[in-house]
Design a protein around this motif. Structure first.
Motif: not given
Ligand SMILES: O=C(O)CCC(=O)C(=O)O
Length: 245
Positions: A22-31
């Motif tokens: 569900v998470l993009s690479d950028a969202q995963l890194e951001g979280l």
């Protein structure tokens, strides 16, 4: 992401469904970066084994708000909730530091709505893995079909403040990769065991309800509408307007 009829049926029958990535690479890194920021602010490090919660952080972070309101899973929320009108109501990071035999990093069996009943019942929890989840590092476990028993009486457990209830058997482990998620109902029994590794185990947990739902925390004399309570807002459709405030 839209769910297939088979996935919806599994969710309705078993009370959970694996959503995949569900998470993009950028969202995963951001979280991950936000989790580290909150963890540091709370002084949580390897000297503090156990499960740590950084709750209601969305007001502090556009990264969280973006995932909560526009993540890939949001399109599936009306399907899971069974209404076009869905509200966000709770976020928390759940971080397990290495347990190192302290036996502190377990989180016992419970229903999320055992902590806080919601009417109509059956909110949706989307639990996102920020690390690969394994049997060793304390993945989440669910009991298929347990939501059909309704809301069960929970008891306070010892000093850690957890509510729990006696359950026989192990349930099903939700093994997944970082960036993937599982959705389960507010009445689905779930737990997580110890983090027996030397690595950190991070998850981001987001709770949604019918936008017309009410909730009642343990210290509240009466239920209140979810929308209008601190930190809650509509993410799909709309919420009924109160006649007056
Ligand atoms: O992430 C975990 O280990 C369990 C979290 C959980 O069950 C909860 O916050 O209700």
């Amino acid at each position: 992401m839209k769910l297939s009829p088979t996935q919806i049926e599994q969710y309705q029958e078993e009370g959970y469904v694996m959503l995949g990535r569900v998470l993009s690479d950028a969202q995963l890194e951001g979280l991950r970066q936000e989790e580290a920021r909150f963890r540091e602010a709370r002084g949580v490090n390897n000297e503090r084994p156990g499960t740590h919660f950084f709750s209601k952080m969305a007001p502090y972070s556009p990264v969280l708000r973006e995932v909560i309101t526009r993540g890939a899973h949001v399109e599936a929320l009306p399907q899971l909730q069974g209404t076009p009108n869905v509200a966000f109501r709770h976020d928390q990071f759940v971080t397990k530091m290495p347990d190192r035999n302290s036996q502190k990093s377990e989180f016992p069996w419970h229903q999320d709505e055992g902590y806080e009943p919601v009417t109509p019942p059956l909110g949706v929890t989307v639990w996102m893995a920020l690390d690969d989840m394994t049997l060793e590092n304390g993945c989440i476990w669910v009991i298929p079909g347990s939501h059909k028993q309704g809301r069960l009486e929970h008891e306070a457990r010892g000093e850690d403040g957890y509510l729990t209830l006696p359950i026989e058997g192990d349930g099903v482990p939700a093994i997944m990769k970082a960036g993937e998620a599982i959705a389960f109902t507010g009445l689905t029994l779930h737990r997580s065991k110890y983090n027996r590794t030397e690595g950190i185990r991070r998850a981001f947990f987001v709770g949604y309800t019918d936008a017309a739902a009410t909730y009642q925390a343990r210290n509240m004399a009466e239920p209140k509408p979810v929308v209008g309570s601190p930190h809650a807002w509509v993410v799909c459709g709309s919420a009924p307007m109160p006649s007056k405030r």
